[in-house]
Design a protein around this motif. Structure first.
Motif, PDB file in Angstrom:
ATOM      1  N   GLU A  61       0.831  -1.211   0.000  1.00 56.87           N
ATOM      2  CA  GLU A  61       0.000   0.000   0.000  1.00 56.87           C
ATOM      3  C   GLU A  61       0.864   1.258   0.000  1.00 56.87           C
ATOM      4  N   GLN A  62       1.911   1.276   0.814  1.00 55.30           N
ATOM      5  CA  GLN A  62       2.811   2.430   0.884  1.00 55.30           C
ATOM      6  C   GLN A  62       3.504   2.652  -0.458  1.00 55.30           C
ATOM      7  N   THR A  63       3.920   1.570  -1.089  1.00 58.33           N
ATOM      8  CA  THR A  63       4.609   1.662  -2.376  1.00 58.33           C
ATOM      9  C   THR A  63       3.682   2.221  -3.452  1.00 58.33           C
ATOM     10  N   LYS A  64       2.452   1.696  -3.521  1.00 56.59           N
ATOM     11  CA  LYS A  64       1.486   2.193  -4.505  1.00 56.59           C
ATOM     12  C   LYS A  64       1.150   3.655  -4.255  1.00 56.59           C
ATOM     13  N   ALA A  65       0.992   4.038  -2.994  1.00 57.40           N
ATOM     14  CA  ALA A  65       0.655   5.425  -2.656  1.00 57.40           C
ATOM     15  C   ALA A  65       1.749   6.399  -3.074  1.00 57.40           C
ATOM     16  N   ARG A  66       2.988   5.932  -3.161  1.00 55.85           N
ATOM     17  CA  ARG A  66       4.117   6.774  -3.550  1.00 55.85           C
ATOM     18  C   ARG A  66       4.430   6.675  -5.044  1.00 55.85           C
ATOM     19  N   GLY A  67       3.621   5.885  -5.771  1.00 50.51           N
ATOM     20  CA  GLY A  67       3.791   5.791  -7.218  1.00 50.51           C
ATOM     21  C   GLY A  67       4.714   4.688  -7.678  1.00 50.51           C
ATOM     22  N   GLY A  68       5.071   3.771  -6.801  1.00 50.00           N
ATOM     23  CA  GLY A  68       5.970   2.682  -7.182  1.00 50.00           C
ATOM     24  C   GLY A  68       5.220   1.472  -7.698  1.00 50.00           C
ATOM     25  N   ASN A  69       5.952   0.624  -8.402  1.00 53.46           N
ATOM     26  CA  ASN A  69       5.371  -0.630  -8.865  1.00 53.46           C
ATOM     27  C   ASN A  69       6.214  -1.839  -8.468  1.00 53.46           C
ATOM     28  N   ALA A  70       7.252  -1.593  -7.645  1.00 53.30           N
ATOM     29  CA  ALA A  70       8.086  -2.696  -7.164  1.00 53.30           C
ATOM     30  C   ALA A  70       8.789  -2.285  -5.872  1.00 53.30           C
ATOM     31  N   VAL A  71       9.155  -3.305  -5.091  1.00 50.45           N
ATOM     32  CA  VAL A  71       9.974  -3.108  -3.896  1.00 50.45           C
ATOM     33  C   VAL A  71      11.177  -4.032  -4.031  1.00 50.45           C
ATOM     34  N   LEU A  72      12.350  -3.455  -3.953  1.00 50.78           N
ATOM     35  CA  LEU A  72      13.593  -4.224  -4.003  1.00 50.78           C
ATOM     36  C   LEU A  72      14.128  -4.419  -2.589  1.00 50.78           C
ATOM     37  N   MET A  73      14.905  -5.466  -2.408  1.00 51.53           N
ATOM     38  CA  MET A  73      15.588  -5.748  -1.141  1.00 51.53           C
ATOM     39  C   MET A  73      14.628  -5.804   0.052  1.00 51.53           C
ATOM     40  N   MET A  74      13.445  -6.420  -0.132  1.00 48.67           N
ATOM     41  CA  MET A  74      12.481  -6.532   0.958  1.00 48.67           C
ATOM     42  C   MET A  74      13.032  -7.444   2.047  1.00 48.67           C
ATOM     43  N   ARG A  75      12.817  -7.026   3.285  1.00 46.85           N
ATOM     44  CA  ARG A  75      13.229  -7.797   4.454  1.00 46.85           C
ATOM     45  C   ARG A  75      12.126  -7.716   5.500  1.00 46.85           C
ATOM     46  N   PHE A  76      12.154  -8.656   6.439  1.00 45.86           N
ATOM     47  CA  PHE A  76      11.307  -8.608   7.619  1.00 45.86           C
ATOM     48  C   PHE A  76      12.183  -8.365   8.836  1.00 45.86           C
ATOM     49  N   ASP A  77      11.651  -7.615   9.779  1.00 45.50           N
ATOM     50  CA  ASP A  77      12.283  -7.436  11.076  1.00 45.50           C
ATOM     51  C   ASP A  77      11.225  -7.757  12.118  1.00 45.50           C
ATOM     52  N   VAL A  78      11.550  -8.606  13.064  1.00 48.41           N
ATOM     53  CA  VAL A  78      10.607  -9.003  14.100  1.00 48.41           C
ATOM     54  C   VAL A  78      11.244  -8.727  15.457  1.00 48.41           C
ATOM     55  N   THR A  79      10.538  -7.963  16.296  1.00 44.10           N
ATOM     56  CA  THR A  79      11.052  -7.638  17.631  1.00 44.10           C
ATOM     57  C   THR A  79       9.927  -7.711  18.653  1.00 44.10           C
ATOM     58  N   GLU A  80      10.319  -7.829  19.897  1.00 45.18           N
ATOM     59  CA  GLU A  80       9.355  -7.770  20.990  1.00 45.18           C
ATOM     60  C   GLU A  80       9.006  -6.311  21.237  1.00 45.18           C
ATOM     61  N   ALA A  81       7.739  -6.041  21.495  1.00 48.94           N
ATOM     62  CA  ALA A  81       7.267  -4.677  21.722  1.00 48.94           C
ATOM     63  C   ALA A  81       6.849  -4.526  23.185  1.00 48.94           C
ATOM     64  N   ALA A  82       7.781  -4.114  24.016  1.00 47.38           N
ATOM     65  CA  ALA A  82       7.527  -3.802  25.428  1.00 47.38           C
ATOM     66  C   ALA A  82       6.827  -4.945  26.168  1.00 47.38           C
ATOM     67  N   ASP A  83       7.195  -6.177  25.888  1.00 46.81           N
ATOM     68  CA  ASP A  83       6.601  -7.354  26.536  1.00 46.81           C
ATOM     69  C   ASP A  83       5.090  -7.459  26.357  1.00 46.81           C
ATOM     70  N   LEU A  84       4.534  -6.689  25.431  1.00 45.84           N
ATOM     71  CA  LEU A  84       3.095  -6.725  25.199  1.00 45.84           C
ATOM     72  C   LEU A  84       2.736  -7.487  23.930  1.00 45.84           C
ATOM     73  N   GLY A  85       3.676  -7.633  23.036  1.00 42.60           N
ATOM     74  CA  GLY A  85       3.400  -8.295  21.781  1.00 42.60           C
ATOM     75  C   GLY A  85       4.624  -8.346  20.901  1.00 42.60           C
ATOM     76  N   THR A  86       4.379  -8.595  19.643  1.00 40.87           N
ATOM     77  CA  THR A  86       5.454  -8.733  18.672  1.00 40.87           C
ATOM     78  C   THR A  86       5.245  -7.718  17.558  1.00 40.87           C
ATOM     79  N   GLU A  87       6.319  -7.014  17.231  1.00 42.30           N
ATOM     80  CA  GLU A  87       6.298  -6.041  16.137  1.00 42.30           C
ATOM     81  C   GLU A  87       6.890  -6.702  14.907  1.00 42.30           C
ATOM     82  N   ILE A  88       6.158  -6.650  13.810  1.00 42.51           N
ATOM     83  CA  ILE A  88       6.636  -7.194  12.548  1.00 42.51           C
ATOM     84  C   ILE A  88       6.687  -6.058  11.538  1.00 42.51           C
ATOM     85  N   CYS A  89       7.858  -5.854  10.957  1.00 38.91           N
ATOM     86  CA  CYS A  89       8.053  -4.787   9.981  1.00 38.91           C
ATOM     87  C   CYS A  89       8.570  -5.398   8.684  1.00 38.91           C
TER      88      CYS A  89
END
Length: 123
Positions: A83-111
């Motif tokens: 959605e962010q890519t389309k909103a900025r006028g892009g049609n591809a994302v290169l070098m995509m990665r995931f980052d997963v971290t704990e969020a203040a012992d309340l849950g998991t953040e996935i980026c």
């Protein structure tokens, strides 16, 4: 829903925005670099899943409830990245990665993050 959908993810055969983990797309050139984009979600822990996971961890084996939750979370982060890519006028994302971290012992953040670009067939 098949096991493929429950325990995995990824794009279908003809996505609006192509997301790749590579630096380039074979047969295409990058016409414009838009810049970094990301999709983020934070998931709280479900108490029932946590209890089940705690019991299962004592016996060993896959924590299927947690696996499904992580798959859903990654897919949501990817949808937001697209959605962010389309909103900025892009049609591809290169070098995509995931980052997963704990969020203040309340849950998991996935980026999901990468570089939004405009690509076109080479030639």
């Amino acid at each position: 829903m098949s096991n493929l959908d429950e325990y995995g993810g990824g794009q279908g055969p003809s996505p609006d925005v192509l997301v790749v983990t590579t630096n380039d797309v074979p047969g295409h050139r990058v016409d414009r670099v838009i810049g970094e984009v990301f999709g983020l979600t934070v998931r709280s822990r479900h108490i029932g899943t946590q209890i089940g996971a705690s019991l299962k961890s004592m016996l060993g084996g896959e924590l299927r409830g947690l696996t499904k939750t992580l798959v859903e979370s990654r897919n949501q982060a990817m949808e937001r990245l697209v959605e962010q890519t389309k909103a900025r006028g892009g049609n591809a994302v290169l070098m995509m990665r995931f980052d997963v971290t704990e969020a203040a012992d309340l849950g998991t953040e996935i980026c999901a993050y990468g570089t939004a670009v405009v690509i076109a067939p080479a030639g």
